[in-house]
Design an enzyme around this catalytic site. Sequence first.
Site, PDB file in Angstrom:
ATOM      1  N   ASP A  16       0.851  -1.186   0.000  1.00 52.51           N
ATOM      2  CA  ASP A  16       0.000   0.000   0.000  1.00 52.51           C
ATOM      3  C   ASP A  16       0.887   1.237   0.000  1.00 52.51           C
ATOM      4  OD1 ASP A  16      -1.933  -1.910   0.304  1.00 52.51           O
ATOM      5  OD2 ASP A  16      -2.538  -1.307   2.319  1.00 52.51           O
ATOM      6  N   ASP A 138     -15.539  -3.099   0.812  1.00 51.39           N
ATOM      7  CA  ASP A 138     -14.970  -2.814   2.124  1.00 51.39           C
ATOM      8  C   ASP A 138     -16.117  -2.616   3.107  1.00 51.39           C
ATOM      9  OD1 ASP A 138     -12.554  -2.776   0.773  1.00 51.39           O
ATOM     10  OD2 ASP A 138     -12.577  -0.606   0.521  1.00 51.39           O
TER      11      ASP A 138
END
Length: 248
Positions: A16, A138
């Site tokens: 990330d 998510d």
Amino acid sequence: MDRAHFSEFEVIPAVDVQDGEVVQLVAGERGTGKRYGDPVEAAARWTDAGARTLHLVDLDGAFEGERANADAIGAVIDAVGDGIGLQLGGGIRTADDAHSLLDTGIDRVILGTAAVENPEIVATIDDTHPGSVVVSLDAKEGEVVVSGWTEGTGLDPAEAAARYEGLGAGAILFTNVDVEGQLEGIDREAVESVVEAVDVPVIASGGVASVDDVVALKEAGAAAVVVGTALYEGEFTLREAQAAADEA
């Protein structure tokens, strides 16, 4: 080629990227990240350790709505070369964005906000690059959230997963934001509900703290698991996790 197919269960390291560096957020909250250095070095570390796929996320892109770490991500693509699967999310908002990435070395694009706001984008991309779209769902408190995990949608993750499968999603990335980055364990039931709702592969993410969590996700029916903080903090090695999953 079905780009989203996993021939066997995979442990996928997360890379990330925020402000050009590897960062792992806690519960998806901006500003909570711990930094882990250069993305190219991280990618090399994981491929050397046996990773078959890397999970790349442009965190700034996820929050701002447009890709902000293209140079850093591009350097990773160039460095790992062929033979390593690459999936990328964060700030991909249009079919043109996705097509460009898929034509320049990315195997799977991960769509979250764009898929919620414009579900037909999934079918549009799948038409030209079959199996290449991973829809990212998510969840916070059982609800799908978007825009960098800041906005609720009212969507149930399992129902949403089935909807996107029907539109051509090659896989579903299910992240439990409630446990993301906290090394406190997974929510197996939440993963199972999404797995049961679809026939396409489900990639699980969020909360993995131990090799036992990895094995539990495989047993829950996930096709792969994305692991970030636990690997960077040395809770276990990539080889240990993959070996345990292979034996389960």
